[in-house]
Design a protein around this motif. Structure first.
Motif, PDB file in Angstrom:
ATOM      1  N   UNK A   1       1.936  11.101  -0.449  1.00  0.00           N
ATOM      2  CA  UNK A   1       1.103  12.234  -0.067  1.00  0.00           C
ATOM      3  C   UNK A   1       1.022  12.374   1.439  1.00  0.00           C
TER       4      UNK A   1
ATOM      5  N   UNK B   1      -3.748   7.860   4.056  1.00  0.00           N
ATOM      6  CA  UNK B   1      -3.917   6.473   3.634  1.00  0.00           C
ATOM      7  C   UNK B   1      -4.578   6.501   2.273  1.00  0.00           C
ATOM      8  N   UNK B   2      -3.778   6.318   1.221  1.00  0.00           N
ATOM      9  CA  UNK B   2      -4.324   6.492  -0.121  1.00  0.00           C
ATOM     10  C   UNK B   2      -5.124   5.302  -0.586  1.00  0.00           C
ATOM     11  N   UNK B   3      -4.857   4.134   0.005  1.00  0.00           N
ATOM     12  CA  UNK B   3      -5.534   2.941  -0.481  1.00  0.00           C
ATOM     13  C   UNK B   3      -4.950   2.405  -1.764  1.00  0.00           C
ATOM     14  N   UNK B   4      -3.991   3.117  -2.347  1.00  0.00           N
ATOM     15  CA  UNK B   4      -3.393   2.688  -3.619  1.00  0.00           C
ATOM     16  C   UNK B   4      -2.465   1.517  -3.381  1.00  0.00           C
ATOM     17  N   UNK B   5      -2.540   0.504  -4.237  1.00  0.00           N
ATOM     18  CA  UNK B   5      -1.691  -0.666  -4.132  1.00  0.00           C
ATOM     19  C   UNK B   5      -0.743  -0.762  -5.321  1.00  0.00           C
TER      20      UNK B   5
ATOM     21  N   UNK C   1       0.852  -1.183   0.000  1.00  0.00           N
ATOM     22  CA  UNK C   1       0.000   0.000   0.000  1.00  0.00           C
ATOM     23  C   UNK C   1       0.883   1.227   0.000  1.00  0.00           C
TER      24      UNK C   1
ATOM     25  N   UNK D   1       1.322  -3.706  -7.129  1.00  0.00           N
ATOM     26  CA  UNK D   1       1.331  -5.166  -7.162  1.00  0.00           C
ATOM     27  C   UNK D   1       2.657  -5.709  -7.679  1.00  0.00           C
TER      28      UNK D   1
END
Lengths: 115, 115
Positions: A95, A99-103, A91, A105
C-alpha cells in the motif's frame, strides 16, 4: 509473494552461543523482527532491525543485511529458559509508503538448550 | 498495565456449532491482528484492523470466518459453522502505529478444539 526461511530446529548446550538465520523474499520490506514463543505461550517481541547492522539487547543480538535479504538472531550465554521457538517476521510495506504494521512470520526455529 | 486479553482460553465444541472468540487490545493501540497457529501452517495472519476498520482480510480462510471490531477496546472472531480443521490456537495481538519497531503484543490465545 512473500516468504521467509529459517531452520526448523537448533540444539545447543548451556553457556554456548547460537545463531538462528532468516532469509526473506518480499515485495516490499520495512524491517525484520524477532519473536520468542515458549511452548503453549504467547509470542513475545525480542528485537527489530530496519537498517543494516547489529542491534544488541542484553544476551540477544539481531543482525540485518538488506542487500542480502538476510538476518540472524544471536543468543549468547545460553540458558535453559531460552528453549523456545524463535520467529523472524518481515513488516509488510504494501500500500505504498504506508507503515501497515502487518507482519509476515517465518515458520519458526525450535531451539533446544541442553545441560 | 493489562496486556491483550483473550477469552475464552480454551474452547471445545462440536462440529457445526458457532464459535466466538473475543479480544480486548491494549488501551491506546490502534492496530489489532488476529492470527491462527497450527503445527502444519505455523502462525498465519487472518485479518487486521486499524482504528477499528478492517484493512486486510486476505488471510481469512473461508466465508465461515468473520471478524468485527465495534470499538477500540473489543474485537470478535466468529466461525460459523465450525469444522474440525478449524482446530488451532487463535491469537489476538495489538500494536501502536507510531514508532519504529511497532512491536505486536500478543494475548495468551484461545485453544480451539472442534470435535
Amino acid at each position: 509473494g512473500q516468504s521467509l526461511e529459517q531452520p526448523s530446529e537448533v540444539t545447543a548446550v548451556e553457556g554456548a552461543i547460537v545463531q538462528i538465520n532468516c532469509t526473506y523474499q518480499t515485495s516490499g520490506f520495512y524491517g525484520l523482527s524477532w519473536y520468542q514463543q515458549h511452548d503453549g505461550g504467547a509470542p513475545t517481541f525480542l528485537s527489530y532491525n530496519a537498517l543494516d547492522g547489529l542491534e544488541e539487547t542484553g544476551r540477544f543480538s539481531s543482525f540485518l543485511s538488506r542487500s542480502d535479504s538476510y538476518g540472524y538472531l544471536l543468543l549468547q550465554e545460553l540458558q535453559m529458559k531460552d528453549s523456545a521457538s524463535y520467529f523472524c517476521a518481515v513488516r509488510d510495506r504494501a500500500h505504498g509508503s504506508g507503515n501497515t504494521g502487518k507482519l509476515i512470520f517465518g515458520q519458526g526455529t525450535t531451539l533446544q538448550v541442553k545441560p | 498495565d493489562a496486556g491483550v486479553i483473550q477469552s475464552p482460553r480454551h474452547e471445545v465444541t462440536e462440529m457445526g456449532q458457532e464459535v466466538t472468540l473475543r479480544c480486548k487490545p491494549i488501551s491506546g493501540h490502534d492496530y489489532l491482528f488476529w492470527y491462527r497457529q497450527t503445527m502444519m501452517r505455523g502462525l498465519e495472519l487472518l485479518i487486521y484492523f486499524n482504528n477499528n476498520v478492517p484493512i486486510d482480510d486476505s488471510g481469512m480462510p473461508e466465508d465461515r470466518f468473520s471478524a468485527k471490531m465495534p470499538n477500540a477496546s473489543f474485537s470478535t472472531l466468529k466461525i460459523q459453522p465450525s469444522e474440525p480443521r478449524d482446530s488451532a490456537v487463535y491469537f489476538c495481538a495489538s500494536s501502536f502505529s507510531v514508532g519504529n519497531s511497532l512491536p505486536q503484543h500478543f494475548g495468551d490465545g484461545t485453544r480451539l478444539s472442534i470435535l
